[in-house]
Scaffold this motif. Structure first.
Motif, PDB file in Angstrom:
ATOM      1  N   GLY A   1       2.013  -0.688  19.902  1.00 35.22           N
ATOM      2  CA  GLY A   1       2.298  -1.638  20.974  1.00 35.22           C
ATOM      3  C   GLY A   1       3.523  -1.267  21.780  1.00 35.22           C
TER       4      GLY A   1
ATOM      5  N   THR B   1       3.864   0.082  25.736  1.00 37.48           N
ATOM      6  CA  THR B   1       4.784  -0.616  26.639  1.00 37.48           C
ATOM      7  C   THR B   1       5.752   0.360  27.287  1.00 37.48           C
ATOM      8  OG1 THR B   1       4.648  -2.630  25.296  1.00 37.48           O
ATOM      9  CG2 THR B   1       6.524  -2.433  26.797  1.00 37.48           C
TER      10      THR B   1
ATOM     11  N   VAL C   1       2.040  -6.345  23.843  1.00 34.91           N
ATOM     12  CA  VAL C   1       1.904  -7.429  22.859  1.00 34.91           C
ATOM     13  C   VAL C   1       0.436  -7.655  22.511  1.00 34.91           C
ATOM     14  CG1 VAL C   1       2.210  -9.907  22.489  1.00 34.91           C
ATOM     15  CG2 VAL C   1       4.056  -8.564  23.501  1.00 34.91           C
ATOM     16  N   THR C   2      -0.424  -7.599  23.523  1.00 35.63           N
ATOM     17  CA  THR C   2      -1.860  -7.760  23.272  1.00 35.63           C
ATOM     18  C   THR C   2      -2.380  -6.676  22.351  1.00 35.63           C
ATOM     19  OG1 THR C   2      -2.158  -8.774  25.456  1.00 35.63           O
ATOM     20  CG2 THR C   2      -4.131  -7.943  24.356  1.00 35.63           C
TER      21      THR C   2
END
Length: 217
Positions: free
Chosen positions: A37, A41, A154-155
């Motif tokens: 994650g 990002t 985050v997803t």
């Protein structure tokens, strides 16, 4: 050339750092999720301004369907992503060899608890949800570009927590292609599922977002 380098580097970071969380940090589901994650990002904010930050053939497919990326441009992105993933797995393989770990340990994706049909469903569903978020948070109409990278990261973390112990949580054909080439075995023989299922999820997400959620102008 900038676009090629951006997609290559973003995918390299994703696969290299994510694989490191699996192999070298010996992470549990949460650690693995955080590794992948945060990698996506970082890549999104570092390289997203050049290409939109795909780093995933399924994302590129959805963007081509919805007209955000041209077909020729998208194919170049996909090749760059696959090459980046293979290069990252090659770097991981060097470290695996230096640590004298089994050569088959490459953070590859596979399914041992589920049937083929169930594994396909999990990968397609997880990718569908991932792409729905991506397409909406990056929409010119109602998206939020400033926080898109964070929302996407985050997803991905949450979807990995959900699926990592079921299918290895690929959601990305390139992420599975790189490790499978070096690991071989069932990861390679099952690779087709990790290519087809995410693409099916991406295609469904593209049409859902375009026609039901009006993400495109």
């Amino acid at each position: 050339m900038k676009a090629i380098c951006a997609e290559f580097m973003g995918t390299f970071l994703l696969v290299f750092l994510g694989s490191g969380a699996v192999l070298f940090a010996k992470g549990d589901a949460l650690t693995i999720a955080i590794g992948f994650g945060l990698a996506i990002t970082i890549s999104a904010y570092a390289f997203g301004g050049i290409t939109g930050g795909h780093f995933n053939p399924a994302v590129t497919t959805a963007f081509m369907i919805n007209g955000r990326t041209g077909i020729g441009e998208g194919l170049v992105y996909i090749v760059s992503q696959i090459v980046g993933a293979i290069a990252a797995s090659g770097a991981v393989r060097v470290i695996v060899g230096a640590l004298k770990l089994p050569a088959t340990q490459m953070a590859q994706t596979d399914f041992t608890k589920l049937s083929v049909g169930a594994a396909f469903f999990v990968e397609a569903l997880a990718t569908f949800l991932f792409l729905v978020v991506i397409l909406n948070v990056t929409s010119d109409d109602h998206g939020n570009g400033d926080f898109a990278g964070l929302a996407i990261g985050v997803t991905l973390m949450l979807l990995i927590i959900f699926s990592v112990n079921l299918t290895g949580a690929s959601l990305n054909p390139a992420r599975s292609i790189g490790p499978a080439i070096f690991a071989g075995g069932s990861a390679l023989s099952h690779l087709w599922l990790y290519i087809v299922a995410p693409e099916v999820g991406a295609i469904l997400a593209a049409f859902c977002s375009r026609f039901l959620m009006a993400t495109e102008d």
